[in-house]
Design a protein around this motif. Structure first.
Motif, mmCIF file in Angstrom:
data_model
loop_
_atom_site.group_PDB
_atom_site.id
_atom_site.type_symbol
_atom_site.label_atom_id
_atom_site.label_comp_id
_atom_site.label_asym_id
_atom_site.label_seq_id
_atom_site.Cartn_x
_atom_site.Cartn_y
_atom_site.Cartn_z
ATOM 1 N N ARG A 23 0.839 -1.182 0.095
ATOM 2 C CA ARG A 23 0.129 0.044 0.040
ATOM 3 C C ARG A 23 0.863 1.152 -0.168
ATOM 4 O O ARG A 23 1.742 1.292 0.789
ATOM 5 C CB ARG A 23 -0.822 0.067 1.511
ATOM 6 N N ILE A 24 0.660 2.070 -0.924
ATOM 7 C CA ILE A 24 1.205 3.575 -0.942
ATOM 8 C C ILE A 24 0.108 4.509 -0.908
ATOM 9 O O ILE A 24 -0.276 5.007 -2.193
ATOM 10 C CB ILE A 24 2.207 3.564 -2.290
ATOM 11 N N PRO A 25 -0.609 4.873 0.188
ATOM 12 C CA PRO A 25 -1.525 5.716 0.118
ATOM 13 C C PRO A 25 -0.836 7.484 -0.086
ATOM 14 O O PRO A 25 0.123 7.731 0.223
ATOM 15 C CB PRO A 25 -1.860 5.634 1.512
ATOM 16 N N PRO A 26 -1.537 7.859 -0.789
ATOM 17 C CA PRO A 26 -3.093 7.915 -1.269
ATOM 18 C C PRO A 26 -3.266 7.108 -2.647
ATOM 19 O O PRO A 26 -4.234 7.318 -3.445
ATOM 20 C CB PRO A 26 -3.644 9.304 -1.329
ATOM 21 N N PHE A 27 -1.988 7.017 -3.270
ATOM 22 C CA PHE A 27 -1.949 6.605 -4.759
ATOM 23 C C PHE A 27 -2.051 5.123 -5.232
ATOM 24 O O PHE A 27 -2.392 4.940 -6.546
ATOM 25 C CB PHE A 27 -0.636 7.204 -5.363
ATOM 26 N N GLY A 28 -2.029 4.152 -4.513
ATOM 27 C CA GLY A 28 -2.016 2.874 -4.968
ATOM 28 C C GLY A 28 -1.887 1.690 -3.917
ATOM 29 O O GLY A 28 -1.260 1.961 -3.070
ATOM 30 N N ALA A 29 -2.355 0.611 -4.409
ATOM 31 C CA ALA A 29 -2.089 -0.681 -3.568
ATOM 32 C C ALA A 29 -2.342 -1.694 -4.546
ATOM 33 O O ALA A 29 -2.989 -1.746 -5.314
ATOM 34 C CB ALA A 29 -3.176 -0.829 -2.427
ATOM 35 N N ILE A 30 -1.385 -2.674 -4.277
ATOM 36 C CA ILE A 30 -1.466 -3.934 -5.219
ATOM 37 C C ILE A 30 -1.263 -5.101 -4.305
ATOM 38 O O ILE A 30 -0.689 -5.105 -3.146
ATOM 39 C CB ILE A 30 -0.280 -4.222 -6.149
ATOM 40 N N GLN A 31 -1.758 -6.401 -4.661
ATOM 41 C CA GLN A 31 -1.451 -7.705 -4.093
ATOM 42 C C GLN A 31 -0.285 -8.206 -4.814
ATOM 43 O O GLN A 31 -0.237 -8.283 -6.406
ATOM 44 C CB GLN A 31 -2.430 -8.434 -4.013
ATOM 45 N N CYS A 32 0.855 -8.923 -4.423
ATOM 46 C CA CYS A 32 1.816 -9.451 -5.302
ATOM 47 C C CYS A 32 2.375 -10.606 -4.202
ATOM 48 O O CYS A 32 1.872 -10.781 -3.109
ATOM 49 C CB CYS A 32 2.862 -8.364 -5.539
ATOM 50 N N VAL A 33 3.400 -11.442 -4.793
ATOM 51 C CA VAL A 33 4.019 -12.216 -4.248
ATOM 52 C C VAL A 33 3.218 -13.763 -4.092
ATOM 53 O O VAL A 33 2.495 -13.761 -3.507
ATOM 54 C CB VAL A 33 4.731 -11.944 -2.649
ATOM 55 N N ALA A 34 4.083 -14.680 -4.568
ATOM 56 C CA ALA A 34 3.283 -15.802 -4.710
ATOM 57 C C ALA A 34 3.173 -16.377 -3.393
ATOM 58 O O ALA A 34 3.930 -16.182 -2.347
ATOM 59 C CB ALA A 34 4.222 -16.992 -5.499
ATOM 60 N N GLY A 35 2.199 -17.116 -3.254
ATOM 61 C CA GLY A 35 1.675 -17.755 -1.760
ATOM 62 C C GLY A 35 0.387 -17.910 -1.614
ATOM 63 O O GLY A 35 -0.530 -17.672 -2.567
ATOM 64 N N PRO A 36 -0.072 -18.218 -0.513
ATOM 65 C CA PRO A 36 -1.626 -18.283 -0.112
ATOM 66 C C PRO A 36 -2.345 -16.754 -0.399
ATOM 67 O O PRO A 36 -2.004 -15.599 -0.254
ATOM 68 C CB PRO A 36 -1.775 -18.587 1.334
ATOM 69 N N ARG A 37 -3.472 -16.973 -1.193
ATOM 70 C CA ARG A 37 -4.192 -15.861 -1.743
ATOM 71 C C ARG A 37 -4.827 -15.191 -0.350
ATOM 72 O O ARG A 37 -5.617 -16.034 0.181
ATOM 73 C CB ARG A 37 -5.209 -16.288 -2.822
ATOM 74 N N HIS A 38 -5.116 -13.827 -0.220
ATOM 75 C CA HIS A 38 -5.834 -13.249 0.595
ATOM 76 C C HIS A 38 -7.214 -12.999 0.029
ATOM 77 O O HIS A 38 -7.073 -12.313 -1.038
ATOM 78 C CB HIS A 38 -5.283 -12.087 1.344
ATOM 79 N N THR A 39 -8.439 -12.977 0.513
ATOM 80 C CA THR A 39 -9.617 -12.740 -0.039
ATOM 81 C C THR A 39 -10.556 -11.861 0.940
ATOM 82 O O THR A 39 -11.346 -10.993 0.290
ATOM 83 C CB THR A 39 -10.498 -13.818 -0.604
ATOM 84 N N ARG A 40 -10.331 -11.896 2.274
ATOM 85 C CA ARG A 40 -11.450 -11.235 3.138
ATOM 86 C C ARG A 40 -10.690 -10.493 4.420
ATOM 87 O O ARG A 40 -9.832 -11.078 4.786
ATOM 88 C CB ARG A 40 -12.482 -11.965 3.612
ATOM 89 N N GLY A 41 -11.355 -9.221 4.558
ATOM 90 C CA GLY A 41 -10.665 -8.557 5.771
ATOM 91 C C GLY A 41 -9.279 -8.071 5.593
ATOM 92 O O GLY A 41 -8.732 -7.926 4.496
ATOM 93 N N THR A 42 -8.359 -8.175 6.857
ATOM 94 C CA THR A 42 -7.251 -7.280 6.774
ATOM 95 C C THR A 42 -6.376 -8.538 6.105
ATOM 96 O O THR A 42 -6.302 -9.367 6.925
ATOM 97 C CB THR A 42 -6.799 -6.868 8.062
ATOM 98 N N PRO A 43 -5.550 -8.141 5.196
ATOM 99 C CA PRO A 43 -4.498 -9.191 4.748
ATOM 100 C C PRO A 43 -3.430 -9.315 5.881
ATOM 101 O O PRO A 43 -3.232 -8.601 6.560
ATOM 102 C CB PRO A 43 -3.697 -8.489 3.477
ATOM 103 N N PRO A 44 -2.858 -10.609 5.935
ATOM 104 C CA PRO A 44 -2.040 -11.072 6.884
ATOM 105 C C PRO A 44 -0.580 -10.358 6.590
ATOM 106 O O PRO A 44 0.346 -10.386 7.528
ATOM 107 C CB PRO A 44 -2.033 -12.545 6.951
ATOM 108 N N ASN A 45 -0.562 -10.226 5.387
ATOM 109 C CA ASN A 45 0.792 -9.618 5.098
ATOM 110 C C ASN A 45 0.810 -8.214 4.306
ATOM 111 O O ASN A 45 0.469 -8.136 3.270
ATOM 112 C CB ASN A 45 1.708 -10.572 4.244
#
Length: 119
Positions: free
Chosen positions: A52-74
């Motif tokens: 997360r780079i507020p206020p300009f953007g956020a991405i999900q990256c890096v192989a591994g378990p996919r996060h789908t709900r709530g606050t991400p663990p990483n």
């Protein structure tokens, strides 16, 4: 590198401004942050870490378990200027984390192996 984002004019302009000790314009900063986040997503495909780079953007990256709900663990979060410095290698990942300029929580958040994104 194959992605055109590393050569983005906004990235070059923003880094030039920072190197001169000048704050880049908001538009240039936004475009540079987004270009570098896109480059990171190409280098580290996956959905196990949210950057997360507020206020300009956020991405999900890096192989591994996919996060789908709530606050991400990483989660990695920082301000736009610090992101440009880390992504360009002008500031070491470890130094930015140690100094609290980058907040990284979770076992997968060390993205230093993918950095720098631009030289």
């Amino acid at each position: 590198m194959s992605s055109p984002n590393h050569n983005s004019e906004a990235v070059a302009e923003a880094l030039d401004a920072l190197d001169r000790g000048v704050e880049p314009s908001r538009l240039i900063l936004r475009d540079a942050v987004r270009a570098l986040l896109t480059e990171l997503s190409h280098r580290a495909p996956g959905r196990s870490v949210e950057v997360r780079i507020p206020p300009f953007g956020a991405i999900q990256c890096v192989a591994g378990p996919r996060h789908t709900r709530g606050t991400p663990p990483n989660v990695v979060e920082t301000d736009p200027t610090t992101w440009l410095l880390v992504a360009s290698g002008r500031l070491a990942w470890s130094d930015a984390v140690h100094d609290g300029r980058v907040r990284a929580s979770g076992i997968r958040t060390d993205i230093s192996e993918f950095l720098p994104l631009v030289e």
